[in-house]
Design a protein around this motif. Structure first.
Motif, PDB file in Angstrom:
ATOM      1  N   GLY A   1       1.675  -1.451   3.929  1.00 46.34           N
ATOM      2  CA  GLY A   1       1.105  -1.717   2.603  1.00 46.34           C
ATOM      3  C   GLY A   1       1.356  -0.496   1.734  1.00 46.34           C
ATOM      4  N   ALA A   2       1.180  -0.681   0.432  1.00 44.07           N
ATOM      5  CA  ALA A   2       1.445   0.441  -0.484  1.00 44.07           C
ATOM      6  C   ALA A   2       0.277   1.418  -0.548  1.00 44.07           C
ATOM      7  N   LYS A   3      -0.880   0.962  -0.141  1.00 44.12           N
ATOM      8  CA  LYS A   3      -2.099   1.768  -0.281  1.00 44.12           C
ATOM      9  C   LYS A   3      -2.001   3.144   0.379  1.00 44.12           C
ATOM     10  N   PRO A   4      -1.422   3.265   1.576  1.00 40.84           N
ATOM     11  CA  PRO A   4      -1.369   4.594   2.180  1.00 40.84           C
ATOM     12  C   PRO A   4      -0.618   5.619   1.326  1.00 40.84           C
ATOM     13  N   ILE A   5       0.304   5.160   0.477  1.00 37.25           N
ATOM     14  CA  ILE A   5       1.020   6.100  -0.408  1.00 37.25           C
ATOM     15  C   ILE A   5       0.017   6.806  -1.325  1.00 37.25           C
ATOM     16  N   MET A   6      -0.958   6.050  -1.806  1.00 38.72           N
ATOM     17  CA  MET A   6      -2.025   6.636  -2.632  1.00 38.72           C
ATOM     18  C   MET A   6      -2.749   7.713  -1.859  1.00 38.72           C
ATOM     19  N   PHE A   7      -3.225   7.319  -0.709  1.00 37.33           N
ATOM     20  CA  PHE A   7      -4.028   8.205   0.137  1.00 37.33           C
ATOM     21  C   PHE A   7      -3.222   9.462   0.479  1.00 37.33           C
TER      22      PHE A   7
ATOM     23  N   ILE B   1      -9.567   2.501  -5.443  1.00 38.27           N
ATOM     24  CA  ILE B   1      -9.185   3.404  -4.359  1.00 38.27           C
ATOM     25  C   ILE B   1      -8.729   4.772  -4.887  1.00 38.27           C
ATOM     26  N   TYR B   2      -8.227   4.817  -6.121  1.00 35.67           N
ATOM     27  CA  TYR B   2      -7.833   6.137  -6.661  1.00 35.67           C
ATOM     28  C   TYR B   2      -9.054   7.067  -6.675  1.00 35.67           C
ATOM     29  N   GLU B   3     -10.095   6.603  -7.341  1.00 38.89           N
ATOM     30  CA  GLU B   3     -11.311   7.433  -7.491  1.00 38.89           C
ATOM     31  C   GLU B   3     -11.904   7.762  -6.130  1.00 38.89           C
TER      32      GLU B   3
ATOM     33  N   GLN C   1      -1.394  -3.403 -15.005  1.00 35.13           N
ATOM     34  CA  GLN C   1      -2.593  -2.799 -14.424  1.00 35.13           C
ATOM     35  C   GLN C   1      -3.569  -3.787 -13.778  1.00 35.13           C
ATOM     36  N   ASN C   2      -4.158  -3.323 -12.716  1.00 36.98           N
ATOM     37  CA  ASN C   2      -5.306  -3.979 -12.095  1.00 36.98           C
ATOM     38  C   ASN C   2      -6.501  -3.125 -12.496  1.00 36.98           C
ATOM     39  N   PRO C   3      -7.530  -3.656 -13.133  1.00 32.47           N
ATOM     40  CA  PRO C   3      -7.918  -5.058 -13.282  1.00 32.47           C
ATOM     41  C   PRO C   3      -7.620  -5.688 -14.635  1.00 32.47           C
TER      42      PRO C   3
ATOM     43  N   SER D   1       2.848   6.830 -10.038  1.00 30.38           N
ATOM     44  CA  SER D   1       3.075   5.646 -10.855  1.00 30.38           C
ATOM     45  C   SER D   1       2.971   4.405  -9.980  1.00 30.38           C
ATOM     46  N   ASP D   2       1.840   3.749 -10.090  1.00 32.21           N
ATOM     47  CA  ASP D   2       1.583   2.569  -9.259  1.00 32.21           C
ATOM     48  C   ASP D   2       2.255   1.364  -9.922  1.00 32.21           C
ATOM     49  N   GLU D   3       3.382   0.961  -9.355  1.00 31.73           N
ATOM     50  CA  GLU D   3       4.202  -0.098  -9.968  1.00 31.73           C
ATOM     51  C   GLU D   3       4.202  -1.362  -9.108  1.00 31.73           C
ATOM     52  N   ILE D   4       3.098  -1.558  -8.385  1.00 26.48           N
ATOM     53  CA  ILE D   4       3.038  -2.681  -7.449  1.00 26.48           C
ATOM     54  C   ILE D   4       3.154  -4.041  -8.156  1.00 26.48           C
ATOM     55  N   TYR D   5       2.797  -4.079  -9.472  1.00 30.53           N
ATOM     56  CA  TYR D   5       2.901  -5.348 -10.218  1.00 30.53           C
ATOM     57  C   TYR D   5       4.128  -5.388 -11.136  1.00 30.53           C
ATOM     58  N   SER D   6       5.093  -4.498 -10.880  1.00 30.60           N
ATOM     59  CA  SER D   6       6.204  -4.377 -11.837  1.00 30.60           C
ATOM     60  C   SER D   6       7.060  -5.632 -11.957  1.00 30.60           C
TER      61      SER D   6
ATOM     62  N   ILE E   1       6.805   6.901  -7.125  1.00 31.40           N
ATOM     63  CA  ILE E   1       6.725   5.468  -7.429  1.00 31.40           C
ATOM     64  C   ILE E   1       6.072   4.791  -6.234  1.00 31.40           C
ATOM     65  N   LEU E   2       5.028   4.047  -6.498  1.00 34.50           N
ATOM     66  CA  LEU E   2       4.367   3.282  -5.435  1.00 34.50           C
ATOM     67  C   LEU E   2       4.692   1.813  -5.668  1.00 34.50           C
ATOM     68  N   ASP E   3       5.204   1.158  -4.653  1.00 35.66           N
ATOM     69  CA  ASP E   3       5.543  -0.263  -4.802  1.00 35.66           C
ATOM     70  C   ASP E   3       5.510  -0.904  -3.407  1.00 35.66           C
TER      71      ASP E   3
ATOM     72  N   SER F   1       3.669  -6.706  -1.119  1.00 39.07           N
ATOM     73  CA  SER F   1       2.447  -7.523  -1.097  1.00 39.07           C
ATOM     74  C   SER F   1       2.362  -8.559  -2.207  1.00 39.07           C
ATOM     75  N   LYS F   2       2.526  -8.096  -3.435  1.00 31.61           N
ATOM     76  CA  LYS F   2       2.257  -8.988  -4.567  1.00 31.61           C
ATOM     77  C   LYS F   2       3.509  -9.782  -4.944  1.00 31.61           C
ATOM     78  N   THR F   3       4.650  -9.111  -4.999  1.00 33.75           N
ATOM     79  CA  THR F   3       5.882  -9.772  -5.461  1.00 33.75           C
ATOM     80  C   THR F   3       6.300 -10.917  -4.544  1.00 33.75           C
TER      81      THR F   3
ATOM     82  N   TRP G   1       1.249  -8.888   5.590  1.00 36.46           N
ATOM     83  CA  TRP G   1       2.322  -8.279   6.407  1.00 36.46           C
ATOM     84  C   TRP G   1       2.161  -6.766   6.456  1.00 36.46           C
ATOM     85  N   ARG G   2       1.484  -6.233   5.447  1.00 41.30           N
ATOM     86  CA  ARG G   2       1.295  -4.792   5.253  1.00 41.30           C
ATOM     87  C   ARG G   2       2.639  -4.071   5.196  1.00 41.30           C
ATOM     88  N   LEU G   3       3.228  -4.124   4.022  1.00 38.19           N
ATOM     89  CA  LEU G   3       4.539  -3.504   3.849  1.00 38.19           C
ATOM     90  C   LEU G   3       4.681  -2.966   2.421  1.00 38.19           C
TER      91      LEU G   3
HETATM   92  N1  PLP Z   1      -2.133  -0.825  -6.239  1.00 36.83           N
HETATM   93  C1  PLP Z   1      -2.825  -1.721  -6.943  1.00 36.83           C
HETATM   94  C2  PLP Z   1      -3.043  -1.494  -8.382  1.00 36.83           C
HETATM   95  C3  PLP Z   1      -3.352  -2.849  -6.313  1.00 36.83           C
HETATM   96  O1  PLP Z   1      -4.043  -3.741  -7.028  1.00 36.83           O
HETATM   97  C4  PLP Z   1      -3.161  -3.006  -4.930  1.00 36.83           C
HETATM   98  C5  PLP Z   1      -3.755  -4.151  -4.190  1.00 36.83           C
HETATM   99  O2  PLP Z   1      -4.656  -4.805  -4.606  1.00 36.83           O
HETATM  100  C6  PLP Z   1      -2.432  -2.047  -4.231  1.00 36.83           C
HETATM  101  C7  PLP Z   1      -1.925  -0.975  -4.913  1.00 36.83           C
HETATM  102  C8  PLP Z   1      -2.268  -2.114  -2.724  1.00 36.83           C
HETATM  103  O3  PLP Z   1      -1.285  -2.920  -2.307  1.00 36.83           O
HETATM  104  P1  PLP Z   1      -1.016  -3.150  -0.722  1.00 36.83           P
HETATM  105  O4  PLP Z   1      -1.701  -4.417  -0.358  1.00 36.83           O
HETATM  106  O5  PLP Z   1       0.464  -3.235  -0.621  1.00 36.83           O
HETATM  107  O6  PLP Z   1      -1.554  -1.987   0.025  1.00 36.83           O
END
Ligand code: PLP
Length: 388
Positions: free
Chosen positions: A98-104, A126-128, A173-175, A201-206, A229-231, A234-236, A242-244
């Motif tokens: 998943g992309a989340k660990p890149i943040m962490f 998760i950023y905060e 952006q989410n949300p 740069s969280d581009e998961i919704y690009s 770049i975080l991507d 998951s969403k696309t 699958w966590r990728l």
């Molecule tokens: N970044 C944003 C803005 C999200 O909304 C999400 C998931 O909700 C993620 C990252 C995490 O994506 P992933 O499921 O690939 O870890």
């Protein structure tokens, strides 16, 4: 039990809590419309599933390098080079579950205790949470409805100090579904360059964008070495389970991030990466079809919400969320979301799940069928009549 102090600074993602409560109500026989969770309701495209199964059958069931399978990193480097108009080599790519660990990992790798990270609020929680967890200082930049939920670049300039290590941006952006313009990105890039700051740069919704093209801050001169770049898939590609995901960053940082991976997950599952290769190199028409469907749903939900008294909703330009203003109802949004779940059987998220500046708003995910969206809207309208 005596927990480490930092455990009390860890936040969460309310979506998972609301989902659990909604499921409990369902187990008791209540009918719930799910508009809380941020995941496509589509099935992963068949060719990708088949590639995953084939990889399992072919023995891709062992460890692989912490930074990811070389062949997948290569495909990602090509994809990111093409879509961001930059020159990426495979050594700049780190694949994660998943992309989340890149943040962490990147927040942990780049900020010391007490150093500052600016992040969007309302924004992905998760950023905060992670900034606080590692003992850095979380500096929110407010996204305002009147500015189409884009950050105000003048305000950003004022928030930057000598201690700022990173600016986090997320577009689409989410949300809120808001998008940063090219001009916004240019100002942010100038700040990052002049103050020697990294941009996550969280581009998961690009790829889920309804008007215009996606712009990545990494494409501005000098920015590639300062941008992560975080991507991910998951969403696309409707592949949340699958966590990728992956990060693209300068090579010397990628080596460090891979080391964090060695210390935590070891590596990302091997067969899922083979499916990831198919996702990025196979036919893309299903992605286009999903975006088309999201757009249709977006139009239904925005129009429907704007017909409900005391709710007003901007039209989001990307992702699959709306962030309607419910201030006129006069209730705290946490209480309102409880009420909607229990009374109306509609699961949504309260705006403050995304930070303090989310008060007065709720987040609705329209990753659900038009039929369910309409059902949810009519239930919301009816339930609100009980609030005087
Ligand atoms: N970044 C944003 C803005 C999200 O909304 C999400 C998931 O909700 C993620 C990252 C995490 O994506 P992933 O499921 O690939 O870890």
């Amino acid at each position: 039990m005596k927990l480490a102090e930092k455990m009390f600074r860890l936040g969460t993602e309310t979506a998972f809590e609301v989902l659990a409560r909604a499921k409990q109500l369902e187990a008791k026989g209540k009918d719930i419309v799910h508009l809380e969770i941020g995941e496509p309701d589509f099935i992963t495209p068949r060719n990708i599933i088949d590639a995953g199964i084939k990889a399992l059958n072919e023995g891709y069931t062992h460890y692989n390098p912490s930074a990811g399978l070389p062949e997948f990193r290569e495909v990602i480097a090509k994809e990111v080079s093409k879509t961001r108009n930059i020159d990426v080599n495979p050594d700049q790519v780190v694949v994660t579950p998943g992309a989340k660990p890149i943040m962490f990992f990147c927040i942990m790798a780049l900020a010391n205790e007490g150093e500052e990270i600016i992040y969007p609020n309302p924004g992905f929680p998760i950023y905060e949470s992670v900034i606080n967890f590692i003992g850095a200082k979380a500096v929110p930049i407010q996204l305002r409805e009147e500015n189409d939920f884009r950050l105000d670049t003048d305000e950003l300039k004022k928030l930057v100090t000598e201690r700022t290590r990173m600016i986090i941006i997320n577009s689409p952006q989410n949300p809120t579904g808001g998008i940063l313009t090219r001009d916004d990105l240019k100002v942010i890039a100038d700040i990052a360059l002049s103050k020697d700051i990294f941009v996550l740069s969280d581009e998961i919704y690009s790829r889920i964008i309804y008007e215009g093209d996606h712009h990545s801050i990494s494409s501005f001169p000098g920015m590639q070495e300062r941008t992560i770049i975080l991507d991910g898939m998951s969403k696309t590609y409707a592949m949340t389970g699958w966590r990728l995901g992956y990060g693209v960053m300068r090579e010397d940082l990628a080596v460090r991030i891979a080391k964090l991976q060695t210390n935590s997950n070891s590596c990302t599952a091997t067969f899922t990466q083979m499916a990831g290769i198919e996702a990025l190199t196979g036919p893309q028409d299903e992605v286009a079809g999903m975006v088309e469907k999201f757009k249709e749903r977006r139009d239904v939900i925005v129009e429907g919400l704007n017909h409900i008294p005391r709710i007003s909703c901007k039209t989001p330009k990307g992702a699959f969320y709306v962030f309607p203003n419910v201030k006129e109802i006069g209730w705290e949004v946490r209480k309102l979301s409880d009420f909607l779940l229990n009374e109306a059987g509609v699961a949504i998220l309260f705006g403050t799940s995304f930070g303090k500046y989310g008060e007065g708003y709720i987040r609705i995910s329209y990753a659900n069928s038009v039929e369910n969206i309409k059902k949810g809207l009519s239930r919301i309208e009816k339930a609100l009549q009980k609030i005087k």
